[in-house]
Design an enzyme around this catalytic site. Structure first.
Site, mmCIF file in Angstrom:
data_model
loop_
_atom_site.group_PDB
_atom_site.id
_atom_site.type_symbol
_atom_site.label_atom_id
_atom_site.label_comp_id
_atom_site.label_asym_id
_atom_site.label_seq_id
_atom_site.Cartn_x
_atom_site.Cartn_y
_atom_site.Cartn_z
ATOM 1 N N PRO A 134 5.546 -4.352 -11.569
ATOM 2 C CA PRO A 134 6.352 -5.568 -11.404
ATOM 3 C C PRO A 134 7.140 -5.532 -10.103
ATOM 4 O O PRO A 134 7.253 -4.488 -9.452
ATOM 5 C CB PRO A 134 7.290 -5.531 -12.612
ATOM 6 C CG PRO A 134 7.452 -4.073 -12.905
ATOM 7 C CD PRO A 134 6.111 -3.457 -12.604
ATOM 8 N N ASP B 235 6.391 3.973 7.125
ATOM 9 C CA ASP B 235 5.377 4.186 6.089
ATOM 10 C C ASP B 235 4.901 5.637 6.100
ATOM 11 O O ASP B 235 4.787 6.278 5.044
ATOM 12 C CB ASP B 235 4.181 3.255 6.301
ATOM 13 C CG ASP B 235 4.503 1.807 5.988
ATOM 14 O OD1 ASP B 235 5.575 1.544 5.395
ATOM 15 O OD2 ASP B 235 3.697 0.932 6.330
ATOM 16 N N SER C 171 1.346 0.646 13.017
ATOM 17 C CA SER C 171 2.081 -0.218 13.950
ATOM 18 C C SER C 171 3.479 -0.441 13.392
ATOM 19 O O SER C 171 3.725 -0.240 12.208
ATOM 20 C CB SER C 171 1.358 -1.554 14.109
ATOM 21 O OG SER C 171 0.065 -1.368 14.651
ATOM 22 N N LYS D 86 0.822 -1.220 0.000
ATOM 23 C CA LYS D 86 0.000 0.000 0.000
ATOM 24 C C LYS D 86 0.854 1.267 0.000
ATOM 25 O O LYS D 86 0.621 2.187 -0.781
ATOM 26 C CB LYS D 86 -0.921 0.022 1.225
ATOM 27 C CG LYS D 86 -1.967 -1.046 1.278
ATOM 28 C CD LYS D 86 -2.883 -0.877 2.479
ATOM 29 C CE LYS D 86 -2.167 -0.832 3.800
ATOM 30 N NZ LYS D 86 -1.436 -2.100 4.097
ATOM 31 N N LYS E 70 -1.562 8.624 7.251
ATOM 32 C CA LYS E 70 -1.548 7.249 7.754
ATOM 33 C C LYS E 70 -2.145 7.319 9.156
ATOM 34 O O LYS E 70 -1.430 7.524 10.143
ATOM 35 C CB LYS E 70 -0.110 6.719 7.786
ATOM 36 C CG LYS E 70 0.036 5.279 8.269
ATOM 37 C CD LYS E 70 -0.233 4.273 7.189
ATOM 38 C CE LYS E 70 0.090 2.867 7.667
ATOM 39 N NZ LYS E 70 -0.236 1.844 6.651
ATOM 40 N N GLY F 170 -4.881 3.084 4.739
ATOM 41 C CA GLY F 170 -5.294 2.235 5.840
ATOM 42 C C GLY F 170 -4.144 1.428 6.401
ATOM 43 O O GLY F 170 -2.964 1.681 6.114
#
Length: 233
Positions: free
Chosen positions: A206, A55, A42, A16, A38, A118
């Protein structure tokens, strides 16, 4: 016109954040203002500034609208476990109403291209009674589904897509992200997904040796145009 989407995945590690960062990079290349959020993360590390999630930092790096970290990632937890368990262990109460208010701060910035990412897959609990998908429902944002292409992904993708539609949301499209470089019958799997998924395939990405936003964006240019130009609606 500002466009905003909720990014979800077929599972944890579907890619994601990589896809979201690539889309944001592509939007920046088209001279669009970008912003991402975000809400829950975690697997965060303690720094001098507090807990920071890789992230969330990757999304911030591709956002032209710069906000405090706490607004981009209001809930960061150290252990890389399910959010509701991490929150319980940290004695933090998660609720859709709180997440909704935090997301409104992001959406009110009215960036040209905004992504709210998410955690894990679609039906991830945040408490004993609520799911992260409830936030997407409350926000009424169209959804982009990142399909982590590997053995078993067809079932995960079709069930996730159906759940999104059953929740009354628009599935703007899906991105095939090849997470397993040795995925058997890759061409056949992608063809099956294209046949049965109830939304357009926005892009096929890819497996890349360097999964940076810049490299991934090469495969997401048309997807970005499609989303930004509101073609998905």
């Amino acid at each position: 016109m500002a466009q905003a989407y909720f990014i979800t995945g077929t599972d944890t590690d579907a890619g994601k954040t990589s896809i979201a960062a690539g889309l944001l990079y592509a939007a920046k290349q088209q001279q669009r203002s970008t912003l991402a959020m975000k809400p829950i993360a975690s697997g965060s590390e303690m720094t001098a500034e507090g807990l920071r999630n890789s992230d969330a930092l990757a999304l911030i790096a591709q956002s032209t609208v710069q906000l405090p970290y706490s607004e981009v990632n209001p809930y960061a937890f150290a252990p890389a476990i399910a959010p509701h368990i991490a929150a319980e262990e940290a004695d933090v109460e998660l609720s859709v109403s709180d997440l909704y208010r935090a997301a409104q701060v992001i959406l009110q910035e009215q960036a040209d291209f905004t992504l709210i990412e998410g955690a894990g897959g679609w039906r991830v609990p945040i408490s004993a009674t609520e799911f992260l998908s409830d936030l997407a429902i409350a926000l009424q944002l169209p959804v982009v589904l990142v399909v982590g292409v590997k053995l078993g992904c067809i079932n995960h993708a079709l069930l996730s897509a159906q759940a999104i539609l059953n929740d009354g949301l628009e599935l703007a499209g899906w991105v095939a992200n090849v997470v397993d470089p040795n995925c058997a019958r890759l061409t056949e799997n992608l063809a099956t997904l294209r046949l049965h998924m109830p939304a357009p395939c926005l892009a096929e990405v890819p497996h890349l040796p360097i999964a940076s936003a810049e490299y991934i964006a090469v495969y997401l240019q048309q997807a970005c145009l499609y989303l930004i130009n509101d073609t998905a609606k």
